[in-house]
Design a protein around this motif. Structure first.
Motif, short mmCIF file in Angstrom:
data_model
loop_
_atom_site.label_atom_id
_atom_site.label_comp_id
_atom_site.label_asym_id
_atom_site.label_seq_id
_atom_site.Cartn_x
_atom_site.Cartn_y
_atom_site.Cartn_z
N VAL A 31 -10.07 18.87 -45.15
CA VAL A 31 -10.97 17.91 -45.75
C VAL A 31 -10.47 16.55 -46.18
O VAL A 31 -10.85 15.60 -45.71
N TYR A 40 -15.87 18.80 -38.73
CA TYR A 40 -15.20 19.84 -39.59
C TYR A 40 -15.17 21.10 -39.52
O TYR A 40 -16.33 21.67 -39.28
N ALA A 42 -14.68 24.66 -40.68
CA ALA A 42 -14.74 25.21 -42.07
C ALA A 42 -14.05 26.64 -41.91
O ALA A 42 -14.56 27.81 -41.63
N PRO A 51 -15.06 26.83 -46.13
CA PRO A 51 -16.59 26.59 -46.26
C PRO A 51 -16.80 26.04 -47.76
O PRO A 51 -17.77 25.13 -47.75
N ILE A 54 -17.11 21.97 -47.47
CA ILE A 54 -18.26 21.39 -46.60
C ILE A 54 -18.77 19.95 -47.11
O ILE A 54 -18.86 19.08 -46.48
N VAL A 58 -18.61 16.49 -45.39
CA VAL A 58 -19.90 15.68 -45.02
C VAL A 58 -19.75 14.28 -45.77
O VAL A 58 -20.19 13.13 -45.11
N VAL A 65 -20.37 20.45 -38.40
CA VAL A 65 -19.63 21.34 -39.13
C VAL A 65 -19.58 22.54 -38.20
O VAL A 65 -20.56 23.19 -37.65
N ALA A 67 -18.65 26.65 -38.21
CA ALA A 67 -18.41 27.48 -39.37
C ALA A 67 -18.37 29.05 -38.69
O ALA A 67 -18.92 29.24 -37.78
N LEU A 73 -22.14 30.47 -46.61
CA LEU A 73 -22.65 29.07 -46.54
C LEU A 73 -23.81 29.22 -47.60
O LEU A 73 -24.39 30.33 -47.98
N TRP A 77 -29.49 25.21 -46.59
CA TRP A 77 -28.51 23.90 -45.87
C TRP A 77 -29.05 22.92 -46.07
O TRP A 77 -30.18 22.49 -45.46
N HIS A 79 -27.46 19.81 -46.10
CA HIS A 79 -26.75 18.60 -45.44
C HIS A 79 -27.63 18.33 -43.99
O HIS A 79 -28.18 19.11 -43.26
N LEU A 83 -24.94 22.11 -37.84
CA LEU A 83 -24.18 23.29 -38.18
C LEU A 83 -24.17 24.02 -37.05
O LEU A 83 -25.14 24.67 -36.47
#
Length: 489
Positions: A31, A40, A42, A51, A54, A58, A65, A67, A73, A77, A79, A83
């Motif tokens: 991170v 990113y 995870a 995770p 996250i 962001v 992301v 993952a 998660l 979601w 964000h 993903l």
């Protein structure tokens, strides 16, 4: 580069957002390393991310992301970034990182070294042999960091000998862009198990040996061995293996016709005889392809000669002239923290070595016994949060091979240093050798130096050239040889 292109032909599921998102700032598991435009990744249970990181990733500017599909998660979601879910996030990360950097390993000769002991020494020897004999530009990735020749490559501070896939591919790309012809890297068991070397085109894989270590990670020696052997299951074109280690037979079975052997005792393609060892180094006769070559290296010990044989075999397989390589051996500079020597003003010899397993400690002390004229004083400990079964064993080895032992800390990590010493001590007690306990490593080294008389040898074992002590979750600057020199100044 578009995220869809990074994962093309690799099974994945776009859970939200647009897979055509452009990744412009690389990718990371960590991170704190996320920059605007980054991917990113995870990775479950990763200390600097996972995770749970996250939201912060962001917030730092991650535009996508990656993952694992079974990762915990949020149910919804929240964000706005893309993903993507995969079955094995480490495997997907290796694919994406390699593509992002243009599959850099294929532009260079790559030598990957695995085994319990010798990885760092051989990596330095390969770099030195190619530079001295051929004037080659060689990159090195391993325990002592990453560099091209003498130029260090700035990277976030890490304790990994084999970097995580995004960092490894970045380093390879950096080396390719600077017209590096060859790269030598350390392939640790965890690096192989965690797929950090996936999508690295390895020309020559080197196997040194297998002895007890890292059981805290692998549980059993069989698991540990299998992690090492995975390098030779389609991950390298050719193999160089130690014929004196029984595991080499398993590699030959996996790669029929693709294995070159080296050794001191067993018949081998590259073999050493007439070994003479003294405090200045080792001399031997190299046998290869029906010819004999007088050879020497400025490092004492049969284990160092074995490392030299592995170096010669690997470099020769890459197409370099064997006679020139042999001539280069005796001109190699010392490897930092590997049988590194210093003479104190009082006339004692200090040897700093990375020996941190039963086998490596025994080999170093056996080599010292071959030329010691005074007492042998050994400063050592065992790492915290690591295999506890080797602690008393190492105590016994040190006690049997030393006149005085000084027990101290060696990266205690999350354990109580005194508790670690308590587990080493029974092995020492059984030998009857006098020992002193001092958990503070600097004070322990000072005690050993003060006790040393002219012609005594002080072995400071366990950390080699590591630039820090790991205490809890802190990396505290500390290098054994630097401390020795400061105390003797």
């Amino acid at each position: 580069m578009k995220l869809s292109a990074l994962l093309d032909a690799h099974a994945h599921h776009v859970a939200q957002g647009d897979a055509e998102t452009q990744i412009t700032a690389g990718m990371t598991f960590d991170v704190p390393q996320v920059r605007p435009g980054a991917l990113y990744i995870a990775v479950p249970r990763h200390e600097e991310g996972g995770p749970g990181g996250i939201a912060e990733a962001v917030a730092r500017g991650a535009v996508a992301v990656l993952a694992q599909d079974d990762a915990p998660l949020p149910a919804e979601w929240a964000h706005t970034v893309c993903l993507v879910l995969v079955a094995d996030v480490r495997a997907a990360a290796a694919v994406a990182a390699s593509r992002y950097h243009g599959d850099p390993s294929r532009a260079m000769d790559v030598v990957a070294i695995t085994g319990t002991n010798g990885k760092t020494s051989i990596s330095y020897m390969v770099e030195s042999a190619l530079r001295i004999a051929e004037g080659a530009k060689v990159g090195v990735i391993g325990t002592s960091g990453s560099r091209i020749g003498g130029d260090r490559i700035p990277m976030p501070r890490s304790v990994l000998s084999t970097p995580e896939a995004p960092d490894l591919q970045y380093l390879l790309g950096h080396m390719r862009d600077r017209r590096t012809g060859s790269v030598v890297l350390e392939a640790t068991s965890m690096g192989l198990l965690q797929r950090r070397l996936d999508h690295v085109a390895v020309d020559v894989g080197v196997f040194t040996n297998l002895t007890q270590d890292h059981l805290d990670d692998h549980g059993t020696m069989e698991n540990y061995k299998n992690a090492k052997l995975s390098l030779f299951e389609g991950r390298c074109d050719r193999a160089v293996v130690n014929a004196d280690d029984p595991v080499s037979a398993e590699i030959q079975a996996r790669m029929p016709g693709g294995v070159t052997t080296y050794g001191l005792d067993a018949p081998a393609d590259y073999r050493a005889t007439d070994l003479v060892v003294d405090a200045a180094g080792s001399r031997f006769t190299l046998h290869h392809d029906g010819r004999k070559y007088p050879a020497a290296i400025p490092v004492p010990g049969p284990f160092s000669v074995a490392n030299a044989l592995a170096t010669l075999a690997a470099c020769h397989l890459l197409g370099y002239d064997l006679q020139g390589l042999v001539a280069a051996l005796d001109r190699m500079p010392p490897t930092p923290g590997r049988f590194e020597r210093y003479r104190t003003p009082q006339g004692a010899c200090v040897i700093v070595d990375y020996a941190h397993s039963p086998d490596s400690l025994e080999k170093v002390l056996a080599t010292i016994a071959g030329f010691a004229t005074g007492r042998v004083i050994t400063v050592f400990g065992c790492g915290g949060d690591r295999d506890i079964t080797k602690r008393a064993i190492m105590g016994k080895i040190a006690g049997e091979r030393s006149d005085l032992c000084v027990l101290t800390s060696d990266n205690p990590r999350g354990e109580d240093p005194e508790a670690i010493l308590d587990q080493i001590a029974p092995g020492l007690v059984a030998t009857g050798t006098h020992f002193h306990r001092e958990a503070d490593r600097r004070s322990a080294i000072a005690y050993a130096l003060s006790a040393a008389r002219p012609d005594d040898i002080v072995l400071v074992a366990g950390k080699g050239s590591e630039p820090h002590q790991i205490v809890g979750d802190r990396l505290i600057p500390f290098t054994d040889m630097a401390v020795v020199r400061e105390l003797c100044a």
